[in-house]
Design a protein around this motif. Structure first.
Motif, PDB file in Angstrom:
ATOM      1  N   ASP A  66       0.974  -1.358   0.053  1.00  0.00           N
ATOM      2  CA  ASP A  66      -0.169   0.082  -0.010  1.00  0.00           C
ATOM      3  C   ASP A  66       0.872   1.191  -0.026  1.00  0.00           C
ATOM      4  OD1 ASP A  66      -2.153  -1.638   0.115  1.00  0.00           O
ATOM      5  OD2 ASP A  66      -2.536  -1.341   2.483  1.00  0.00           O
ATOM      6  N   LEU A  67       1.753   1.246   0.944  1.00  0.00           N
ATOM      7  CA  LEU A  67       2.862   2.496   0.942  1.00  0.00           C
ATOM      8  C   LEU A  67       3.486   2.816  -0.309  1.00  0.00           C
ATOM      9  CD1 LEU A  67       3.617   4.828   2.757  1.00  0.00           C
ATOM     10  CD2 LEU A  67       5.057   3.420   3.643  1.00  0.00           C
ATOM     11  N   SER A  68       3.942   1.694  -0.982  1.00  0.00           N
ATOM     12  CA  SER A  68       4.697   1.700  -2.322  1.00  0.00           C
ATOM     13  C   SER A  68       4.005   2.412  -3.159  1.00  0.00           C
ATOM     14  CB  SER A  68       5.511   0.684  -2.367  1.00  0.00           C
ATOM     15  OG  SER A  68       4.340  -0.197  -2.605  1.00  0.00           O
ATOM     16  N   ARG A  69       2.521   1.890  -3.267  1.00  0.00           N
ATOM     17  CA  ARG A  69       1.773   2.359  -4.287  1.00  0.00           C
ATOM     18  C   ARG A  69       1.249   3.895  -4.232  1.00  0.00           C
ATOM     19  NH1 ARG A  69      -3.038  -1.333  -4.163  1.00  0.00           N
ATOM     20  NH2 ARG A  69      -1.603  -2.986  -4.861  1.00  0.00           N
ATOM     21  N   ARG A  70       1.056   4.268  -2.989  1.00  0.00           N
ATOM     22  CA  ARG A  70       0.614   5.433  -2.619  1.00  0.00           C
ATOM     23  C   ARG A  70       1.679   6.553  -2.687  1.00  0.00           C
ATOM     24  NH1 ARG A  70      -2.605   5.930   2.941  1.00  0.00           N
ATOM     25  NH2 ARG A  70      -1.847   3.807   3.485  1.00  0.00           N
ATOM     26  N   LEU A  71       2.949   5.987  -2.429  1.00  0.00           N
ATOM     27  CA  LEU A  71       4.186   6.961  -2.888  1.00  0.00           C
ATOM     28  C   LEU A  71       4.542   6.827  -4.077  1.00  0.00           C
ATOM     29  CD1 LEU A  71       6.236   6.341   0.405  1.00  0.00           C
ATOM     30  CD2 LEU A  71       5.170   8.360  -0.192  1.00  0.00           C
ATOM     31  N   GLY A  72       4.152   5.830  -4.821  1.00  0.00           N
ATOM     32  CA  GLY A  72       4.787   5.761  -6.252  1.00  0.00           C
ATOM     33  C   GLY A  72       6.127   5.183  -6.390  1.00  0.00           C
ATOM     34  N   VAL A  73       6.739   4.395  -5.501  1.00  0.00           N
ATOM     35  CA  VAL A  73       7.870   3.884  -5.581  1.00  0.00           C
ATOM     36  C   VAL A  73       7.803   2.312  -5.575  1.00  0.00           C
ATOM     37  CG1 VAL A  73       8.627   5.709  -4.060  1.00  0.00           C
ATOM     38  CG2 VAL A  73       8.135   3.604  -3.077  1.00  0.00           C
ATOM     39  N   ALA A  74       8.926   1.771  -6.113  1.00  0.00           N
ATOM     40  CA  ALA A  74       9.270   0.285  -5.925  1.00  0.00           C
ATOM     41  C   ALA A  74       8.747  -0.221  -4.580  1.00  0.00           C
ATOM     42  CB  ALA A  74      10.339  -0.209  -6.585  1.00  0.00           C
ATOM     43  N   ARG A  75       8.209  -1.377  -4.420  1.00  0.00           N
ATOM     44  CA  ARG A  75       7.927  -2.019  -3.267  1.00  0.00           C
ATOM     45  C   ARG A  75       9.202  -2.318  -2.451  1.00  0.00           C
ATOM     46  NH1 ARG A  75       5.032  -7.746  -2.161  1.00  0.00           N
ATOM     47  NH2 ARG A  75       5.013  -7.356   0.347  1.00  0.00           N
ATOM     48  N   GLY A  76      10.171  -2.707  -3.000  1.00  0.00           N
ATOM     49  CA  GLY A  76      11.469  -2.864  -2.465  1.00  0.00           C
ATOM     50  C   GLY A  76      11.887  -1.598  -1.742  1.00  0.00           C
ATOM     51  N   VAL A  77      11.739  -0.478  -2.290  1.00  0.00           N
ATOM     52  CA  VAL A  77      12.058   0.672  -1.468  1.00  0.00           C
ATOM     53  C   VAL A  77      11.327   0.690  -0.071  1.00  0.00           C
ATOM     54  CG1 VAL A  77      11.840   3.379  -1.316  1.00  0.00           C
ATOM     55  CG2 VAL A  77      12.595   1.926  -3.672  1.00  0.00           C
ATOM     56  N   VAL A  78      10.121   0.714   0.089  1.00  0.00           N
ATOM     57  CA  VAL A  78       9.614   0.677   1.303  1.00  0.00           C
ATOM     58  C   VAL A  78       9.870  -0.728   2.119  1.00  0.00           C
ATOM     59  CG1 VAL A  78       7.472   0.584   2.426  1.00  0.00           C
ATOM     60  CG2 VAL A  78       7.454   1.717   0.314  1.00  0.00           C
ATOM     61  N   VAL A  79      10.197  -1.837   1.561  1.00  0.00           N
ATOM     62  CA  VAL A  79      10.630  -2.824   2.235  1.00  0.00           C
ATOM     63  C   VAL A  79      12.120  -2.703   2.945  1.00  0.00           C
ATOM     64  CG1 VAL A  79      11.527  -5.212   2.031  1.00  0.00           C
ATOM     65  CG2 VAL A  79       9.649  -4.479   0.775  1.00  0.00           C
ATOM     66  N   ALA A  80      12.717  -1.908   2.337  1.00  0.00           N
ATOM     67  CA  ALA A  80      14.231  -1.636   2.691  1.00  0.00           C
ATOM     68  C   ALA A  80      14.087  -0.552   4.010  1.00  0.00           C
ATOM     69  CB  ALA A  80      15.009  -1.034   1.485  1.00  0.00           C
ATOM     70  N   ALA A  81      13.121   0.243   3.827  1.00  0.00           N
ATOM     71  CA  ALA A  81      12.928   1.179   5.026  1.00  0.00           C
ATOM     72  C   ALA A  81      12.255   0.668   6.199  1.00  0.00           C
ATOM     73  CB  ALA A  81      12.075   2.308   4.442  1.00  0.00           C
ATOM     74  N   TYR A  82      11.582  -0.333   5.914  1.00  0.00           N
ATOM     75  CA  TYR A  82      11.006  -1.148   7.077  1.00  0.00           C
ATOM     76  C   TYR A  82      12.099  -1.948   7.738  1.00  0.00           C
ATOM     77  CZ  TYR A  82       6.119   0.005   6.177  1.00  0.00           C
ATOM     78  OH  TYR A  82       4.995   0.814   5.965  1.00  0.00           O
ATOM     79  N   GLU A  83      12.783  -2.814   6.783  1.00  0.00           N
ATOM     80  CA  GLU A  83      13.960  -3.391   7.462  1.00  0.00           C
ATOM     81  C   GLU A  83      14.906  -2.673   8.477  1.00  0.00           C
ATOM     82  OE1 GLU A  83      15.593  -5.738   4.020  1.00  0.00           O
ATOM     83  OE2 GLU A  83      14.093  -7.263   4.292  1.00  0.00           O
ATOM     84  N   GLN A  84      15.177  -1.610   7.972  1.00  0.00           N
ATOM     85  CA  GLN A  84      16.273  -0.720   8.548  1.00  0.00           C
ATOM     86  C   GLN A  84      15.577  -0.311  10.183  1.00  0.00           C
ATOM     87  OE1 GLN A  84      19.179   0.299   8.149  1.00  0.00           O
ATOM     88  NE2 GLN A  84      19.317   1.881  10.048  1.00  0.00           N
ATOM     89  N   LEU A  85      14.339   0.121   9.990  1.00  0.00           N
ATOM     90  CA  LEU A  85      13.700   0.420  11.160  1.00  0.00           C
ATOM     91  C   LEU A  85      13.305  -0.862  12.162  1.00  0.00           C
ATOM     92  CD1 LEU A  85      11.259   2.931   9.739  1.00  0.00           C
ATOM     93  CD2 LEU A  85      13.052   3.505  11.063  1.00  0.00           C
ATOM     94  N   ILE A  86      13.539  -1.884  11.490  1.00  0.00           N
ATOM     95  CA  ILE A  86      13.258  -3.346  12.382  1.00  0.00           C
ATOM     96  C   ILE A  86      14.552  -3.348  13.049  1.00  0.00           C
ATOM     97  CG2 ILE A  86      12.865  -5.832  12.205  1.00  0.00           C
ATOM     98  CD1 ILE A  86      10.800  -5.454  10.093  1.00  0.00           C
ATOM     99  N   ALA A  87      15.534  -3.192  12.281  1.00  0.00           N
ATOM    100  CA  ALA A  87      17.152  -3.500  12.787  1.00  0.00           C
ATOM    101  C   ALA A  87      17.251  -2.524  13.905  1.00  0.00           C
ATOM    102  CB  ALA A  87      17.915  -3.361  11.552  1.00  0.00           C
ATOM    103  N   GLU A  88      16.645  -1.281  13.973  1.00  0.00           N
ATOM    104  CA  GLU A  88      16.888  -0.136  14.716  1.00  0.00           C
ATOM    105  C   GLU A  88      15.918  -0.259  16.064  1.00  0.00           C
ATOM    106  OE1 GLU A  88      16.220   3.513  12.886  1.00  0.00           O
ATOM    107  OE2 GLU A  88      18.101   3.221  11.441  1.00  0.00           O
ATOM    108  N   GLY A  89      15.061  -1.255  15.976  1.00  0.00           N
ATOM    109  CA  GLY A  89      14.158  -1.119  16.907  1.00  0.00           C
ATOM    110  C   GLY A  89      12.726  -0.556  17.090  1.00  0.00           C
ATOM    111  N   TYR A  90      12.684   0.104  16.090  1.00  0.00           N
ATOM    112  CA  TYR A  90      11.354   1.101  15.928  1.00  0.00           C
ATOM    113  C   TYR A  90      10.250   0.236  15.624  1.00  0.00           C
ATOM    114  CZ  TYR A  90      13.528   5.684  16.075  1.00  0.00           C
ATOM    115  OH  TYR A  90      14.132   6.886  16.443  1.00  0.00           O
ATOM    116  N   LEU A  91      10.352  -0.790  14.540  1.00  0.00           N
ATOM    117  CA  LEU A  91       9.464  -1.481  14.014  1.00  0.00           C
ATOM    118  C   LEU A  91       9.752  -3.090  14.527  1.00  0.00           C
ATOM    119  CD1 LEU A  91       8.789   0.093  10.165  1.00  0.00           C
ATOM    120  CD2 LEU A  91       7.849   0.547  12.587  1.00  0.00           C
ATOM    121  N   ALA A  92       8.650  -3.869  14.519  1.00  0.00           N
ATOM    122  CA  ALA A  92       8.791  -5.149  14.742  1.00  0.00           C
ATOM    123  C   ALA A  92       7.825  -5.837  13.726  1.00  0.00           C
ATOM    124  CB  ALA A  92       8.359  -5.555  16.054  1.00  0.00           C
ATOM    125  N   ALA A  93       8.248  -6.817  13.156  1.00  0.00           N
ATOM    126  CA  ALA A  93       7.544  -7.832  12.314  1.00  0.00           C
ATOM    127  C   ALA A  93       6.768  -8.768  13.050  1.00  0.00           C
ATOM    128  CB  ALA A  93       8.286  -8.667  11.168  1.00  0.00           C
TER     129      ALA A  93
END
Lengths: 503, 503
Positions: B51-78
């Motif tokens: 959803d986020l990638s579609r709304r921003l008009g970017v490739a889904r991998g771009v959003v995945v990379a951002a989420y992975e970084q935030l998971i590594a930092e402890g901001y997000l959790a899967a």
């Protein structure tokens, strides 16, 4: 690590198009490294932008942008008719840069300037020699011999004897009682009544600057553009570029920043010295202060107020800080203060005052990285401030600085084409050369060359101008009026007078 | 500042394609800000990557990379079957995050973990309360009551009485006598004979880490990729991401980093605890040490040796540091040490040991930014080390920690499905839950939930694992064996035993 790099024969400049780092940043980094490693030496020319861009296969503007950044940082200098050189001043600060290729670990990358608060003096610690006393006329050093008072010793004794202090991790934002004392200091001495919660304890001006730029960089998500006064202090520029920001010189005159010529829409922050412009000593008039604040609010620019020595004022009443004109919640001014000039640089302690909105960016960074100031230092400093000793010490020191300043006027009285500019405070004096500008600049260079082997510590006034168009700058000298040894100070002044009479 | 931004309805995620900052970095920064500002709260779901990638008009991998970084930092959790959430642990560290929108200045952005050296504990200084004593079983706090000895007091008294010290700017790389004393300490206590010139004085582990990453980032000219042990310490991860680096979790077992599974060609640096893996306590075997060094040299990776508590060892002879196996000139190991555990975190002092090649990168950064440690602290610490008091203090403290550890075993003996893991040093103990893994994990959560209102300071063992595949982790508890109050420690252990018997 990447396959898609290209090397320039001679200079190891690689670019990597797959990298997320912009090409000018990559080229600047490679040149910085080559200079640090003595692969190109001070005074030597770097390749012409046309040649380097052709060899790297990039647009010429890319190389121009990299060179401009390095000129702003003091790595490179534009020489009329001779293209771009490695800055000749770099040689002065690298006595160890000798024979042989490879990396010289004793080599500072950027000429470390005398911070006016003494924080930036670079002792020759490479060879693990003891810390050196500064040269007698080097700007920035306060008189410290009155620091060791009974209030000072008892503040440290109590901090060192306390089980409570020994068991305390310094809170990342600073010891609460120290923050309260600093808020009180700002209220009484700087006309800036703000809550203790707005104060963060720092290890000094550069620590606060780096902290702020790190926080701002993370938020804005791009390379920061930071404006600096021109003329102004080269030393803070080093800290700015280490924080990954690029530097833009903004014209200043004797009163401070020229607020009629501020650019719209391109800066993230601007560093100003509104209470005591360095080196010329002016105080920014209220109209310009208001104009600066309005511009900053309009453009989303953070104003970094480097309030490095405003407590040390002989005459008149200082204007309050710029921060005092701003809003404590939604304001844009971050004030950086230090105890390096009013007490001693041995403390490595200062503070940052920020409105709530900006603190929300700064505080998480400080929490993640930890506060650098020992809780023993913070406890001792809080007790020292609470004792009222700083105010008494400041009054005593102002008398001594006034005597020093009178001596400067006396020893240099009647020197030809040189006048001591009036200055209403601070730890330095400015000697301005008059007459034909070209001759004045030559004289500046000659005086510095004669003074150098005597290790007087005298600085060229012209070097505080960053504009490559040197016509903008003045010619003359900057000397410090601090340092502990009265006799050495007078002897150095007499030597300087001798030089002025000869050249 | 830019016209080309797009907002996602609900969440203020803007991207700016004209920016030099990569899109995943921009998206991660925007989400970090939204979380810090409580626009999304702990436990709430972030938009699906699709959803986020579609709304921003970017490739889904771009959003995945951002989420992975935030998971590594402890901001997000899967969360299994529930997409990606704001990390529920964030709630625990933000007691002030209450009603109302907008930015909460009291809110730490990343959960500040108890650094094993006590550097990372976050006192509640937001409201300018006094610094709080840590909870009785919080890992990381040393016993400090023996610190204030006559050697300690006299070291500070002399430093505070010295005119020489009061007139001295701390050299950016550190006081020469302190650097010599630290080199001597490393030789005697850590089997690491190196020159004093290889030692830099720091304000602690995170200061050294940030300094190194800043230097490395400028050289490599791109976003750094830093490997961390998994399990390992969340707190250093905060410092890594503040330095602008991305974090990659590397599998570790009870002996330390799994050197057979190191990735080639993707890392710039790796942070390891070879002498005392945190939290499990193992010591990296010599064969793995050699494998790690060979891999690092092959891949141009800097090894950051976090030597946080190796001096505190009850049994056996510790292996020397990893740095001792490496070359003093062309080596790749940078050792980070601290006096926070062996003396007290009140000092805010530590050191960095680096080979000449890496020092050539680090030293210019330190010179530009200034050393953060007061020369009074450096002088006092040098005298304290020279007096031999640190060695005597360490011997005394080891006896006390051994008594504490015995008490842990005694109080928890016979607790069902819980065993105290053997540990040969350090300031913490690990209690491992046995039986069905799923049940053990539920028990971990239940024990933590019961212990929380009692403010025991007990930590969940599972939280040191970063892998979202939780099967990799163990379940149990981590408790500290430091803290000054013997009675409070015993009482807390008894309460913990009571909880263990109930759940």
């Amino acid at each position: 690590m990447s396959a898609r790099t290209r090397a320039v024969s001679g200079l190891p400049v690689h670019i990597d198009r797959s990298s997320s780092s912009p090409l000018p940043v990559q080229i600047a980094a490679a040149l910085r490294e080559a200079i640090d490693a003595s692969l190109i030496r001070p005074g030597e020319a770097v390749p012409a932008t046309r040649d380097l861009s052709r060899r790297l296969g990039v647009a010429r503007g890319v190389v121009v942008a990299a060179y401009e950044q390095l000129i702003a940082e003091g790595y490179l200098a534009a020489a009329q008719g001779r293209g771009t050189l490695v800055h000749p001043d770099l040689a002065r600060t690298s006595p160890g840069a000798g024979a042989g290729a490879g990396v010289d670990p004793a080599r500072p990358a950027i000429p470390v300037d005398a911070r006016p608060d003494g924080e930036g003096r670079a002792p020759t610690d490479e060879s693990l020699l003891g810390a050196e006393r500064p040269a007698p006329l080097a700007p920035g050093a306060p008189i410290t011999e009155g620091v060791v008072s009974s209030a000072w010793r008892s503040a440290w004794r109590e901090a060192a004897a306390s089980l409570e202090v020994a068991a305390t991790v310094a809170p990342p934002l600073g010891d609460p009682s120290l923050r309260r004392e600093i808020a009180e200091h700002l209220r009484r001495m700087r006309g800036t009544p703000r809550a203790a919660a707005d104060v963060l304890v720092t290890a000094g001006t550069r620590d606060g600057l780096w902290l702020l730029l790190t926080a701002l960089g993370a938020t804005r998500g791009r390379t920061l553009a930071v404006g600096v006064e021109d003329p102004g202090l080269p030393s803070l520029r080093g800290a700015v570029s280490r924080a990954g920001a690029s530097i833009i010189a903004l014209p200043a005159d004797a009163l401070g920043l020229d607020t009629a010529r501020l650019p719209d829409g391109m800066l993230d922050a601007v560093i100003v010295t509104p209470s005591h412009q360095y080196p010329l000593g002016g105080s920014l008039p209220l109209a310009r202060r208001r104009e600066l604040l309005a511009w900053a609010h309009r453009n989303g620019v953070v104003i970094i107020e480097d309030d490095f020595d405003s407590e040390l004022r002989y005459t008149g009443t200082p204007l309050p800080t710029l921060a005092a004109l701003d809003d404590a919640e939604r304001g844009v001014v971050v004030l950086l203060g230090t105890f390096s000039r009013t007490i001693t640089p041995a403390l490595s302690a200062g503070y940052l005052l920020a409105p709530a909105g900006l603190r929300a960016l700064i505080e998480p960074v400080r929490r993640d990285l930890g506060g650098p100031v020992s809780s023993v230092v913070q406890s001792a400093l809080a007790a020292y401030l609470a004792s009222g000793e700083l105010r008494r010490h400041t009054v005593r020191m102002l008398r001594r600085y006034a005597v020093r300043r009178d001596l400067v006027s006396e020893r240099l009285a009647g020197a030809e084409r040189a006048r001591v500019r009036p200055m209403d405070g601070g730890l330095h004096a400015v000697i301005e050369f008059s007459g034909d500008p070209e001759r004045a600049r030559r004289r500046e260079a000659d005086v510095i060359a004669e003074a150098e082997p005597m290790r007087l510590g005298v600085q060229a006034l012209g070097r505080y101008w960053q504009r490559t168009d040197r016509d903008a700058g003045m010619a003359g000298l900057v000397i410090g009026v601090g340092g502990d040894d009265d006799a050495a100070f007078d002897a150095a002044l007499r030597e300087l007078r001798g030089i002025l009479d000869r050249v």
